[in-house]
Design an enzyme around this catalytic site. Structure first.
Site, PDB file in Angstrom:
ATOM      1  N   ASP A   1      -9.768   1.627  -4.755  1.00 31.05           N
ATOM      2  CA  ASP A   1      -8.865   1.557  -3.603  1.00 31.05           C
ATOM      3  C   ASP A   1      -8.030   2.833  -3.559  1.00 31.05           C
ATOM      4  O   ASP A   1      -8.569   3.905  -3.350  1.00 31.05           O
ATOM      5  CB  ASP A   1      -8.009   0.288  -3.721  1.00 31.05           C
ATOM      6  CG  ASP A   1      -7.312  -0.097  -2.430  1.00 31.05           C
ATOM      7  OD1 ASP A   1      -7.054   0.794  -1.599  1.00 31.05           O
ATOM      8  OD2 ASP A   1      -7.010  -1.276  -2.238  1.00 31.05           O
TER       9      ASP A   1
ATOM     10  N   ASN B   1     -10.753   5.648   2.002  1.00 33.22           N
ATOM     11  CA  ASN B   1      -9.558   5.071   1.396  1.00 33.22           C
ATOM     12  C   ASN B   1      -8.755   6.101   0.610  1.00 33.22           C
ATOM     13  O   ASN B   1      -8.482   7.184   1.099  1.00 33.22           O
ATOM     14  CB  ASN B   1      -9.962   3.860   0.536  1.00 33.22           C
ATOM     15  CG  ASN B   1      -8.903   2.784   0.507  1.00 33.22           C
ATOM     16  OD1 ASN B   1      -7.711   3.066   0.522  1.00 33.22           O
ATOM     17  ND2 ASN B   1      -9.320   1.537   0.456  1.00 33.22           N
TER      18      ASN B   1
ATOM     19  N   GLU C   1       0.822  -1.219   0.000  1.00 38.50           N
ATOM     20  CA  GLU C   1       0.000   0.000   0.000  1.00 38.50           C
ATOM     21  C   GLU C   1       0.854   1.265   0.000  1.00 38.50           C
ATOM     22  O   GLU C   1       2.076   1.220   0.165  1.00 38.50           O
ATOM     23  CB  GLU C   1      -0.932   0.028   1.223  1.00 38.50           C
ATOM     24  CG  GLU C   1      -2.305  -0.605   0.990  1.00 38.50           C
ATOM     25  CD  GLU C   1      -3.216   0.257   0.125  1.00 38.50           C
ATOM     26  OE1 GLU C   1      -2.786   1.323  -0.354  1.00 38.50           O
ATOM     27  OE2 GLU C   1      -4.376  -0.155  -0.091  1.00 38.50           O
TER      28      GLU C   1
ATOM     29  N   ASN D   1      -6.265   3.733   8.012  1.00 38.21           N
ATOM     30  CA  ASN D   1      -6.180   3.336   6.614  1.00 38.21           C
ATOM     31  C   ASN D   1      -5.316   4.309   5.834  1.00 38.21           C
ATOM     32  O   ASN D   1      -4.357   4.858   6.378  1.00 38.21           O
ATOM     33  CB  ASN D   1      -7.592   3.204   6.023  1.00 38.21           C
ATOM     34  CG  ASN D   1      -7.642   2.307   4.810  1.00 38.21           C
ATOM     35  OD1 ASN D   1      -6.890   1.341   4.714  1.00 38.21           O
ATOM     36  ND2 ASN D   1      -8.507   2.621   3.866  1.00 38.21           N
TER      37      ASN D   1
END
Length: 291
Positions: free
Chosen positions: A198, A148, A16, A103
């Site tokens: 995402d 996100n 990520e 996140n």
């Protein structure tokens, strides 16, 4: 059609939030589940893990203007000073919400850090959007199952946020001077047949690049919410794109290998790899944390 070429077969459980350091000519990115921070050298094509321990689930990182990294992990924000291997705790995040996880996060053009939270079981809209600068964490918006990916238009006047579970990409009017986001609206939606949105990033022409979790693709959209391009990739769960390299001309893409069925791994055996794409456009620099 550009091709997503695999540069490091890291097999990250949940790769990520890649961030590009122009000063170091290096890409930093994370494995949220492993709690690992990676450092990728594109010249040598070598990837290394930073020798630090992160407390709790790792949500995001940002470069710091004074050197080192800002780390969003567990129920807190941390500063990792340049040359140190021990992060310093700065402030808590949702410490009274045991069911939530931190996140994605990113700095606005003025160096304020914005980040989201999510419901760990992905069933309740308990997540929120926050801004961190100085010592203060401020809640900006709420009501998300998973707040996100995020980014800003090249002129800094529009803020984009992924509302993942409904499949929406939102837009807000943004005041860069005050760091406020207003007039929330849905800019576009990703069809369920194409996965869920995402991470995202923005190019110099204002194009919005979105990774499709469970969609085997990324897509590019106009500031008006019109689809411009779709690019298939060889992994089921691409997670987050970012521009890096000379002139920010390479689009890097992280991915996830976690919880994939056997048939998905057979079709995409390099899940969790880091990819690079010659997208034909250049990116907008992501600011370093200035707080």
């Amino acid at each position: 059609m550009p091709i997503a070429r695999r540069v490091i077969d890291a097999k990250a459980a949940l790769g990520e939030t890649p961030v590009w350091s122009a000063a170091e000519n290096r890409l930093y990115w994370i494995d949220c589940i492993a709690g690992a921070i990676h450092s990728y050298d594109p010249v040598a094509n070598e990837d290394a893990l930073l020798p630090i321990e992160v407390e709790g689930y790792l949500g995001a990182i940002s470069l710091r203007a004074e050197g080192g990294l800002l780390i969003l992990a567990g129920k807190a924000l941390w500063a990792l000073d340049a040359g140190s291997t021990t992060p310093r705790r700065l402030t808590g995040v949702e410490e009274d919400m045991a069911d939530n996880l931190v996140n994605d996060g990113k700095c606005d053009p003025a160096g304020r850090f914005w980040f989201g939270t999510m419901h760990a079981a992905e069933t309740e809209a308990n997540g929120a959007l926050y801004r961190f600068y100085g010592v203060e964490v401020v809640k900006i918006d709420q009501g998300f199952i998973c707040a996100n990916g995020m980014g800003w238009s090249p002129d800094g006047k529009t803020f984009y946020l992924v509302d993942m579970m409904p499949g929406h990409v939102l837009a807000y009017d943004y005041d860069l001077g005050s760091g406020t986001a207003r007039n929330r609206r849905m800019l576009f939606s990703i069809p369920g047949s194409e996965g869920m949105p995402d991470g995202l990033c923005v190019d110099r022409e204002g194009g919005i690049w979105v990774a499709h979790w469970d969609g085997w693709r990324i897509s590019r959209w106009s500031p008006e919410g019109r689809r411009l391009q779709t690019l298939e990739v060889s992994v089921q769960r691409p997670t987050c794109p970012v521009f890096g390299g000379p002139g920010l001309g390479t689009l890097y893409l992280a991915s996830s290998a976690a919880d994939l069925p056997t048939e998905s791994l057979a079709r995409g055996p390099h899940a969790g790899a880091l990819f690079a794409i010659d997208a034909g456009v250049h990116g907008v620099p992501i600011a370093e944390f200035a707080g």
